[in-house]
Design a protein around this motif. Sequence first.
Motif, PDB file in Angstrom:
ATOM      1  N   GLY A  75      16.249  22.134  11.495  1.00  0.00           N
ATOM      2  CA  GLY A  75      15.435  22.794  11.516  1.00  0.00           C
ATOM      3  C   GLY A  75      16.071  24.751  11.331  1.00  0.00           C
ATOM      4  O   GLY A  75      16.075  25.724  11.667  1.00  0.00           O
ATOM      5  N   ILE A  76      17.353  24.224  10.944  1.00  0.00           N
ATOM      6  CA  ILE A  76      18.936  25.307  10.127  1.00  0.00           C
ATOM      7  C   ILE A  76      18.151  26.115   9.024  1.00  0.00           C
ATOM      8  O   ILE A  76      17.918  27.608   9.448  1.00  0.00           O
ATOM      9  N   GLY A  77      17.326  25.411   8.287  1.00  0.00           N
ATOM     10  CA  GLY A  77      16.690  26.307   7.405  1.00  0.00           C
ATOM     11  C   GLY A  77      15.341  26.605   7.608  1.00  0.00           C
ATOM     12  O   GLY A  77      15.444  28.692   7.427  1.00  0.00           O
ATOM     13  N   SER A  78      14.996  26.780   8.181  1.00  0.00           N
ATOM     14  CA  SER A  78      13.737  27.369   9.000  1.00  0.00           C
ATOM     15  C   SER A  78      14.195  28.024   9.496  1.00  0.00           C
ATOM     16  O   SER A  78      13.102  29.612   9.455  1.00  0.00           O
ATOM     17  N   GLU A  79      14.885  28.562  10.326  1.00  0.00           N
ATOM     18  CA  GLU A  79      15.436  29.775  11.229  1.00  0.00           C
ATOM     19  C   GLU A  79      15.608  30.370  10.553  1.00  0.00           C
ATOM     20  O   GLU A  79      15.510  31.987  10.710  1.00  0.00           O
ATOM     21  N   LEU A  80      16.552  29.751   9.211  1.00  0.00           N
ATOM     22  CA  LEU A  80      17.250  30.842   8.144  1.00  0.00           C
ATOM     23  C   LEU A  80      15.944  32.101   7.159  1.00  0.00           C
ATOM     24  O   LEU A  80      16.549  33.387   7.297  1.00  0.00           O
ATOM     25  N   VAL A  81      14.685  31.683   7.217  1.00  0.00           N
ATOM     26  CA  VAL A  81      13.736  31.503   6.543  1.00  0.00           C
ATOM     27  C   VAL A  81      12.894  32.786   7.226  1.00  0.00           C
ATOM     28  O   VAL A  81      12.657  34.209   6.857  1.00  0.00           O
ATOM     29  N   LYS A  82      13.201  32.244   8.823  1.00  0.00           N
ATOM     30  CA  LYS A  82      12.496  33.179   9.486  1.00  0.00           C
ATOM     31  C   LYS A  82      13.333  34.250  10.194  1.00  0.00           C
ATOM     32  O   LYS A  82      12.542  35.782  10.060  1.00  0.00           O
ATOM     33  N   TYR A  83      14.399  34.358   9.681  1.00  0.00           N
ATOM     34  CA  TYR A  83      15.663  35.625   9.889  1.00  0.00           C
ATOM     35  C   TYR A  83      15.165  36.339   8.516  1.00  0.00           C
ATOM     36  O   TYR A  83      14.972  37.544   9.139  1.00  0.00           O
ATOM     37  N   ILE A  84      14.671  36.024   7.293  1.00  0.00           N
ATOM     38  CA  ILE A  84      14.806  36.474   5.857  1.00  0.00           C
ATOM     39  C   ILE A  84      13.055  37.487   6.971  1.00  0.00           C
ATOM     40  O   ILE A  84      13.541  38.363   6.505  1.00  0.00           O
ATOM     41  N   LEU A  85      11.988  37.035   7.128  1.00  0.00           N
ATOM     42  CA  LEU A  85      11.120  37.233   7.023  1.00  0.00           C
ATOM     43  C   LEU A  85      11.449  38.579   7.944  1.00  0.00           C
ATOM     44  O   LEU A  85      10.599  39.451   7.641  1.00  0.00           O
ATOM     45  N   GLN A  86      11.947  38.450   9.587  1.00  0.00           N
ATOM     46  CA  GLN A  86      12.431  39.093  10.401  1.00  0.00           C
ATOM     47  C   GLN A  86      12.835  40.318   9.358  1.00  0.00           C
ATOM     48  O   GLN A  86      12.751  41.610   9.695  1.00  0.00           O
ATOM     49  N   LEU A  87      14.109  40.446   8.795  1.00  0.00           N
ATOM     50  CA  LEU A  87      14.213  41.382   8.252  1.00  0.00           C
ATOM     51  C   LEU A  87      14.042  42.195   7.493  1.00  0.00           C
ATOM     52  O   LEU A  87      14.314  43.580   7.259  1.00  0.00           O
ATOM     53  N   ALA A  88      12.474  41.578   6.724  1.00  0.00           N
ATOM     54  CA  ALA A  88      12.115  42.114   5.927  1.00  0.00           C
ATOM     55  C   ALA A  88      11.178  42.962   6.325  1.00  0.00           C
ATOM     56  O   ALA A  88      10.687  44.489   6.095  1.00  0.00           O
ATOM     57  N   LYS A  89      10.340  42.506   7.267  1.00  0.00           N
ATOM     58  CA  LYS A  89       9.602  43.807   8.025  1.00  0.00           C
ATOM     59  C   LYS A  89       9.965  44.764   8.526  1.00  0.00           C
ATOM     60  O   LYS A  89      10.464  45.661   8.455  1.00  0.00           O
ATOM     61  N   MET A  93       9.600  45.616   3.994  1.00  0.00           N
ATOM     62  CA  MET A  93       8.948  45.245   2.575  1.00  0.00           C
ATOM     63  C   MET A  93       7.341  44.817   2.501  1.00  0.00           C
ATOM     64  O   MET A  93       7.019  44.929   4.087  1.00  0.00           O
ATOM     65  N   LYS A  94       6.930  44.967   1.321  1.00  0.00           N
ATOM     66  CA  LYS A  94       5.789  44.224   1.305  1.00  0.00           C
ATOM     67  C   LYS A  94       5.308  42.849   1.093  1.00  0.00           C
ATOM     68  O   LYS A  94       4.358  42.284   0.755  1.00  0.00           O
ATOM     69  N   LYS A  95       6.637  42.538   0.333  1.00  0.00           N
ATOM     70  CA  LYS A  95       6.744  40.818   0.621  1.00  0.00           C
ATOM     71  C   LYS A  95       7.689  40.458   0.196  1.00  0.00           C
ATOM     72  O   LYS A  95       9.051  40.789  -0.237  1.00  0.00           O
ATOM     73  N   VAL A  96       7.781  38.739   0.337  1.00  0.00           N
ATOM     74  CA  VAL A  96       9.010  38.071   0.773  1.00  0.00           C
ATOM     75  C   VAL A  96       8.546  36.842  -0.412  1.00  0.00           C
ATOM     76  O   VAL A  96       7.602  36.535  -0.565  1.00  0.00           O
ATOM     77  N   TRP A  97       9.507  36.894  -1.164  1.00  0.00           N
ATOM     78  CA  TRP A  97       9.067  35.879  -2.203  1.00  0.00           C
ATOM     79  C   TRP A  97      10.092  34.710  -3.034  1.00  0.00           C
ATOM     80  O   TRP A  97      11.567  35.669  -2.186  1.00  0.00           O
TER      81      TRP A  97
END
Length: 134
Positions: A75-89, A93-97
């Motif tokens: 679940g480490i990678g998943s937590e990192l992506v969730k962190y990125i999505l929160q940071l983008a919000k 940001m309009k989009k994360v890709w």
Amino acid sequence: MKIKIIEASETWQIRHEVMWPDQPFEFVQLEEDALGLHLGVYLQDNLVSIVSCFINDGEMQFRKLATLEEYQGKGIGSELVKYILQLAKEKKMKKVWCNARVNKKAFYEKLGMQDTEHVFEKAGQEFTIMEVLI
């Protein structure tokens, strides 16, 4: 688990070991690295997962998400992506890709990202562009 901002050079060993072990070490050093925000996941004092984020025109691209093999599936990678999505919000940001290896597509889909079906090849690996609108 702690996520911290790190230097680009701190990402290179994990990028090389996990993603491109058959390429020269310089292959994982991006020209754009100086412009990126680099994040590392630490367990105790050990860097076990990394990612690099680049912002352009209201969009955030993350690149080179990699977790050391012995820590994958926890679940480490998943937590990192969730962190990125929160940071983008937070950064409005309009989009994360990202450019995802085709065989890792399901990982990104379970985190809410959509496959754009723009597939391409790099160094013998097949990639697809995954995105999520914020």
